[in-house]
Design an enzyme around this catalytic site. Sequence first.
Site, PDB file in Angstrom:
ATOM      1  N   GLY A   1       0.838  -1.200   0.000  1.00 34.94           N
ATOM      2  CA  GLY A   1       0.000   0.000   0.000  1.00 34.94           C
ATOM      3  C   GLY A   1       0.870   1.246   0.000  1.00 34.94           C
ATOM      4  O   GLY A   1       1.847   1.332   0.745  1.00 34.94           O
TER       5      GLY A   1
ATOM      6  N   SER B   1     -19.155  17.725   0.253  1.00 35.48           N
ATOM      7  CA  SER B   1     -18.562  18.057   1.549  1.00 35.48           C
ATOM      8  C   SER B   1     -19.608  18.346   2.631  1.00 35.48           C
ATOM      9  O   SER B   1     -20.642  18.949   2.384  1.00 35.48           O
ATOM     10  CB  SER B   1     -17.662  19.276   1.395  1.00 35.48           C
ATOM     11  OG  SER B   1     -17.281  19.735   2.655  1.00 35.48           O
TER      12      SER B   1
ATOM     13  N   ARG C   1     -22.973  13.297  12.070  1.00 33.49           N
ATOM     14  CA  ARG C   1     -23.111  12.547  10.817  1.00 33.49           C
ATOM     15  C   ARG C   1     -24.055  11.352  10.932  1.00 33.49           C
ATOM     16  O   ARG C   1     -24.907  11.138  10.086  1.00 33.49           O
ATOM     17  CB  ARG C   1     -21.742  12.027  10.360  1.00 33.49           C
ATOM     18  CG  ARG C   1     -20.860  13.083   9.755  1.00 33.49           C
ATOM     19  CD  ARG C   1     -19.543  12.480   9.281  1.00 33.49           C
ATOM     20  NE  ARG C   1     -18.674  13.533   8.753  1.00 33.49           N
ATOM     21  CZ  ARG C   1     -17.425  13.341   8.327  1.00 33.49           C
ATOM     22  NH1 ARG C   1     -16.905  12.140   8.354  1.00 33.49           N
ATOM     23  NH2 ARG C   1     -16.712  14.336   7.862  1.00 33.49           N
TER      24      ARG C   1
ATOM     25  N   ARG D   1     -15.451   8.613  13.248  1.00 31.07           N
ATOM     26  CA  ARG D   1     -14.260   9.412  13.016  1.00 31.07           C
ATOM     27  C   ARG D   1     -14.632  10.874  12.798  1.00 31.07           C
ATOM     28  O   ARG D   1     -15.541  11.187  12.051  1.00 31.07           O
ATOM     29  CB  ARG D   1     -13.516   8.884  11.791  1.00 31.07           C
ATOM     30  CG  ARG D   1     -12.279   9.672  11.449  1.00 31.07           C
ATOM     31  CD  ARG D   1     -11.544   9.073  10.279  1.00 31.07           C
ATOM     32  NE  ARG D   1     -12.287   9.163   9.040  1.00 31.07           N
ATOM     33  CZ  ARG D   1     -12.360  10.277   8.303  1.00 31.07           C
ATOM     34  NH1 ARG D   1     -11.754  11.374   8.682  1.00 31.07           N
ATOM     35  NH2 ARG D   1     -13.045  10.282   7.172  1.00 31.07           N
TER      36      ARG D   1
HETATM   37  C1  LIG Z   1     -14.178  11.058  -0.811  1.00 26.90           C
HETATM   38  C2  LIG Z   1     -13.364  10.986   0.452  1.00 26.90           C
HETATM   39  C3  LIG Z   1     -12.976  12.145   1.100  1.00 26.90           C
HETATM   40  C4  LIG Z   1     -12.211  12.093   2.273  1.00 26.90           C
HETATM   41  N1  LIG Z   1     -11.846  13.265   2.874  1.00 26.90           N
HETATM   42  C5  LIG Z   1     -11.077  13.226   4.001  1.00 26.90           C
HETATM   43  C6  LIG Z   1     -10.653  14.445   4.631  1.00 26.90           C
HETATM   44  O1  LIG Z   1     -10.956  15.540   4.180  1.00 26.90           O
HETATM   45  N2  LIG Z   1      -9.883  14.354   5.742  1.00 26.90           N
HETATM   46  C7  LIG Z   1      -9.510  13.138   6.266  1.00 26.90           C
HETATM   47  O2  LIG Z   1      -8.797  13.141   7.252  1.00 26.90           O
HETATM   48  N3  LIG Z   1      -9.901  11.984   5.687  1.00 26.90           N
HETATM   49  C8  LIG Z   1     -10.676  11.988   4.575  1.00 26.90           C
HETATM   50  N4  LIG Z   1     -11.080  10.797   3.992  1.00 26.90           N
HETATM   51  C9  LIG Z   1     -10.577   9.515   4.518  1.00 26.90           C
HETATM   52  C10 LIG Z   1      -9.122   9.268   4.060  1.00 26.90           C
HETATM   53  O3  LIG Z   1      -8.954   9.740   2.740  1.00 26.90           O
HETATM   54  C11 LIG Z   1      -8.698   7.796   4.072  1.00 26.90           C
HETATM   55  O4  LIG Z   1      -9.101   7.206   5.239  1.00 26.90           O
HETATM   56  C12 LIG Z   1      -7.182   7.656   3.982  1.00 26.90           C
HETATM   57  O5  LIG Z   1      -6.690   8.374   2.879  1.00 26.90           O
HETATM   58  C13 LIG Z   1      -6.729   6.209   3.906  1.00 26.90           C
HETATM   59  O6  LIG Z   1      -5.324   6.155   3.667  1.00 26.90           O
HETATM   60  P1  LIG Z   1      -4.522   4.789   3.711  1.00 26.90           P
HETATM   61  O7  LIG Z   1      -3.110   5.158   3.406  1.00 26.90           O
HETATM   62  O8  LIG Z   1      -4.804   4.092   4.969  1.00 26.90           O
HETATM   63  O9  LIG Z   1      -5.117   3.885   2.554  1.00 26.90           O
HETATM   64  P2  LIG Z   1      -5.408   4.150   0.989  1.00 26.90           P
HETATM   65  O10 LIG Z   1      -5.133   5.532   0.564  1.00 26.90           O
HETATM   66  O11 LIG Z   1      -6.758   3.573   0.735  1.00 26.90           O
HETATM   67  O12 LIG Z   1      -4.320   3.283   0.241  1.00 26.90           O
HETATM   68  C14 LIG Z   1      -4.385   1.897   0.130  1.00 26.90           C
HETATM   69  C15 LIG Z   1      -3.176   1.425  -0.631  1.00 26.90           C
HETATM   70  O13 LIG Z   1      -3.082   0.031  -0.523  1.00 26.90           O
HETATM   71  C16 LIG Z   1      -2.878  -0.552  -1.778  1.00 26.90           C
HETATM   72  N5  LIG Z   1      -3.456  -1.889  -1.696  1.00 26.90           N
HETATM   73  C17 LIG Z   1      -4.635  -2.272  -1.124  1.00 26.90           C
HETATM   74  N6  LIG Z   1      -4.786  -3.608  -1.200  1.00 26.90           N
HETATM   75  C18 LIG Z   1      -3.685  -4.085  -1.818  1.00 26.90           C
HETATM   76  C19 LIG Z   1      -3.257  -5.394  -2.189  1.00 26.90           C
HETATM   77  N7  LIG Z   1      -3.981  -6.484  -1.923  1.00 26.90           N
HETATM   78  N8  LIG Z   1      -2.060  -5.518  -2.828  1.00 26.90           N
HETATM   79  C20 LIG Z   1      -1.297  -4.419  -3.107  1.00 26.90           C
HETATM   80  N9  LIG Z   1      -1.657  -3.171  -2.762  1.00 26.90           N
HETATM   81  C21 LIG Z   1      -2.834  -3.010  -2.130  1.00 26.90           C
HETATM   82  C22 LIG Z   1      -3.493   0.384  -2.771  1.00 26.90           C
HETATM   83  O14 LIG Z   1      -2.892   0.236  -4.027  1.00 26.90           O
HETATM   84  C23 LIG Z   1      -3.172   1.727  -2.120  1.00 26.90           C
HETATM   85  O15 LIG Z   1      -1.879   2.124  -2.510  1.00 26.90           O
HETATM   86  C24 LIG Z   1     -11.857  10.843   2.824  1.00 26.90           C
HETATM   87  C25 LIG Z   1     -12.244   9.670   2.175  1.00 26.90           C
HETATM   88  C26 LIG Z   1     -13.024   9.726   1.012  1.00 26.90           C
HETATM   89  C27 LIG Z   1     -13.479   8.450   0.392  1.00 26.90           C
END
Ligand SMILES: Cc1cc2nc3c(=O)[nH]c(=O)nc-3n(C[C@H](O)[C@H](O)[C@H](O)COP(=O)(O)OP(=O)(O)OC[C@H]3O[C@@H](n4cnc5c(N)ncnc54)[C@H](O)[C@@H]3O)c2cc1C
Lengths: 248, 590
Positions: free
Chosen positions: B41, B285, B338, B464
Site C-alpha cells: 500500500g 462536503s 453525521r 471518526r
Molecule cells: C471522498 C473521500 C474524502 C475524504 N476526505 C477526508 C478528509 O478531508 N480528511 C480526512 O482526514 N480523511 C478523509 N477521507 C478519509 C481518508 O482519505 C482515508 O481514510 C485515507 O486516505 C486512507 O489512507 P490509507 O493510506 O490508509 O489507505 P489508501 O489511501 O486507501 O491506500 C491503500 C493502498 O493500498 C494498496 N493496496 C490495497 N490492497 C492491496 C493489495 N492487496 N495488494 C497491493 N496493494 C494493495 C493500494 O494500491 C493503495 O496504494 C476521505 C475519504 C473519502 C473516500
Amino acid sequence: MNLTLKIWRQTDADTKGKIVDYKINDVSPDMSFLDMLDMLNEQLNNKGEEPVAFDHDCREGICGSCSLQINGEPHGPDRYITTCQLHMRTFKDGDTIFIEPFRAKAFPVIKDLVVDRSSFDRVQHAGGFISVNTSGNTIDANAIPVKKHDADKAFDAATCIGCGACVAACKNASAMLFVSAKVSQFALLPQGRVEATDRVMNMVRQMDEEGFGNCTNTGACEIECPKGISLENIARMNREYLSASLKG
Amino acid sequence: MATLDSKTPEGHISQKWTNHKNKINLVNPANKRNIDVIVVGTGLAGGSAAATLAELGYNVKAFCFQDSPRRAHSIAAQGGINAAKNYQGDGDSTHRLFYDTVKGGDYRSRESNVYRLAEVSTNIIDQCVAQGVPFAREYGGLLDNRSFGGVLVSRTFYAKGQTGQQLLLGAYSAMNRQIGRGKIKMYNRHEMLDLVIVDGKARGIIARNLVTGAIERHSAHAVVLGTGGYGNVFYLSTNAMGSNVTAAWKIHKKGAYFANPCYTQIHPTCIPVSGDHQSKLTLMSESLRNDGRIWVPAKLEDAKAIREGKLKPTDLKEEDRDYYLERRYPSFGNLVPRDVASRAAKERCDAGFGVNKTGEAVYLDFAAAIQRYGKEQARVKHLDENDAQLVKKLGTEVVANKYGNLFQMYEKIVDQNPYETPMMIYPAVHYTMGGIWVDYNLMTTIEGCYAIGEANFSDHGANRLGASALMQGLADGYFVLPYTIGHYLANDIRTGKISTDLPEFEKAENNVRSQIEHLMNSKGSKTVDHFHKRLGKIMWDKVGMARNEKGLNEAITEIAALRDEFYSDVRVPGTANGLNQELEKATTCC
Ligand SMILES: Cc1cc2nc3c(=O)[nH]c(=O)nc-3n(C[C@H](O)[C@H](O)[C@H](O)COP(=O)(O)OP(=O)(O)OC[C@H]3O[C@@H](n4cnc5c(N)ncnc54)[C@H](O)[C@@H]3O)c2cc1C
Ligand code: SF4
Ligand code: FES
C-alpha cells in the site's frame, strides 16, 4: 440512447491491435462514460467474450487513472474534466464513438485501452522532490512565510493528476506540461529553490531519455488538460532550464 | 489463540510515547542495510512509511495495485488535516486535539494511541511544508486554517478541496527520492494475495503481477499493511473502485485479529444513486450542512408526484415541507452529527418520502440561505432589500463563493442547477473505523506483521471526526511505525536474507495458484460484479445504518449462501496469464 462504439482492442503489448465495432442500446444520459463501458463489459461478459480493459479508480477526476482518447480527444469533448467525469448526456442517440488508448511512444499499450505510464514516474524519480528527510524535526512550518500569490501558483501547478492527456494531445507527444508543472511547483516555493538547478536538469534529461517529443508550442496540451495546468509553467521551466544550463 | 496485549507503555498518558521511544531497541545504521521490509500500500500511510523506512536505511519493497503510487485512494480526500499547532491562538493544544478525537469516537478509541497521534500531529505539518506541500496561506504568508464539524477551534490545514491529493503527492515525492536512490524497490500493478508466515513470524507475501499474471514470492523481515479500509464490501461507497480488503482479509485468515468491523462511517451528504448502472458514489462536503436545509415532502402523495416527475420541489409550499431534522432536533437542526443525519434520512425514505426516481434521496435546499445572504448583502451595500431579483442575485453570489466548486461538481453529475432547485443527497458508506487489531507498536497479532492507516482499528473508535484520517495515516507512516518496528527488527540483525525457497513460500504460492485456477475453471453463469452487487445489497439493507438481531442473522445466512453460489457459479473470462481485470475483481472477492 443507442450507440455504436468503435473500440481499440489489443491482446497485449506484443500483438497488433485493431478497432472493433460494438452496438450498445438503452444507454441512459445520466450514466457516466465509464458506467456505459461497465454496461458494455457486463454484456460482453455475459456473451462469453472478454471485456474491454481500461484504467480507472477514483471515478471523480482526481487519481488520474482513467485515460481514454474519445473521438480523437484525450478525455473526450468536454473541457476541464477527466474521462470518468464525462457523462453520456454529451452524446446523442445514434452517435458513433471512437474509443482509443492515449497514444505516445513513451506510453506503450499494455492491453486494449490500458497504457504504461511508468515513464512519468521515472521522470519524478529523477528530481520531483525536495531533499528533506521525513524526520519531522524540520523548522516550524510558519518559519518559512510564502507570498500568497506564489503559494497559490504553486498549488495550481501541483494539481496536475499525472494523467498524460497533455502527452496524448500533443502531435510530438511532448511531456513538457506535466514536467513543468512539477518543476514550477517547487521553483515557486522558497523550500524548493535550493535544488532548483539540479532538479530541472535531471528531470529534463530523464524526460528526453524516456522518448517524449520536443515542445513546439502548439498549446494543444493546455486545451486538453483536465486540470487547466497553464502554459505559463512551460515558460517558467524553460527559464529555469536556461539559467541552469548557463550555470552548469 | 493469541492473547491481546496492547503493550501500552507505563506512565502518565502525556509521557507514554516519550518514555517508550527512550526504551525501545534501536537498529544501528549498518545493520539496517541487512534488513528488508515489505510495505503493501502506498497511500498516505504506506507511502509515508516506505519513504521513512528507506531513509532510515532499511531495504524497502513497496507494492500497490494502481499503475503508480500517486493514485492511491488517499488522493481523493477533500477537506483537510488536523494538527494541534494553535496557530490561530484559539486555545488549541495536544490535549484538546486528543480529547476531541476520543470524544468524537464515542470513547471507543485506544487513548494512548490517540494521545500520541495528537502529539505528532504538529510534526506532520512541519514535515509537509518542508516537502513543498502547498497548503492554503493567508495574505501575510502564513498558513491558513479552517474549522471542521464537532470542534471549537480552527485546527484544520487544507489545500483547497484537494488536501488528500497534495499530502499524497508529498509522500509520493519522498518515496520518489528513495526510489531514485535505490532504497525503495517499487512494485506497481501488483496485488498481494497472501501472507507468508515462517516459524510464527511474517516473512513475506505472495503477489500477482497484474500485467504478466505471474505469481511472485517476496520475502522480508517484516511486512507492513497500509492497504486501506473495507468500505467496498457495501458495493456502493465513496471509496475508489479498486479499494478492497483482500490484504487485510488474507492476514486475518492467517491469524491476525480484526477489531470493531461494525464501525462503518456512513456519510450523510453524498450524491444519491441515479440507477442500477452506478458503481461509485460521490461525496459532497459536509460543510454544505452549514447553509443547506434538509427536507422531504410532508405528504406521501406529494413525494410520489415528485418521484413521477409530476411535481417540482420548488412548487411545494412551506407548510407542505417537512424539515425533519429541524423538527426533531430543534437545538442542533441540520447540524446534527453525521450518524444522526444519516439515519434520519434513511428513516424518511423508508417511510416513502424519498424524492428521486429510486425513492432514496432527500433535499438539501439553499433557497433560504440565498435569501438570507442576499438580504444581508443588500443592507450592507445600501440597496433595496425588497427587490426579490436583486436579493436572489446577491445571495447566489455569496453561496457561489463558499461552495461554487461543489455546486459545479453536483451539476455535472446530476444535470440540475442547485442554485435553482434543491440538491438531492443520500447517505453513503465512506470510511471504516474498524480494522486489523494492532498493539501500541502497530503490530498485529501476527508477529512481524504491522497494520497502519485506515487498515488498522485503533484511533477513531466508533466514529471518526473530519480531517483526522489523513492525520492518522501520516502519523503512523512518518513518525510511529518506522521507530516501533525497529524494536522488533533489532532481533533480526543476524538473521540474514529470508529465502523464498522455504516450504512456507511454496505452500502459500500453491494455495494462491489453486484459488486462481478454481476461479478460471469455474466457468459459471454470473459475473463477479453480479455477486458483488448482491453482497452490497445484503450489507446495506441488513448491516447498514440500522441493524437488528433478525436482520444480522439473516445476513449471515444469506452471505454464506451467496459465497457458495459465488464459488460454484462465477464466470471469469480470459486467461490468468496477463492483464485480466475480471480476475482481479474475483480475487478480491474470495
Ligand atoms: C471522498 C473521500 C474524502 C475524504 N476526505 C477526508 C478528509 O478531508 N480528511 C480526512 O482526514 N480523511 C478523509 N477521507 C478519509 C481518508 O482519505 C482515508 O481514510 C485515507 O486516505 C486512507 O489512507 P490509507 O493510506 O490508509 O489507505 P489508501 O489511501 O486507501 O491506500 C491503500 C493502498 O493500498 C494498496 N493496496 C490495497 N490492497 C492491496 C493489495 N492487496 N495488494 C497491493 N496493494 C494493495 C493500494 O494500491 C493503495 O496504494 C476521505 C475519504 C473519502 C473516500
Ligand atoms: S498536465 Fe494536465 S494533462 Fe498533463 S498529466 Fe498533468 S493533469 Fe494530465
Ligand atoms: S478514475 Fe480517477 S481520475 Fe478518472
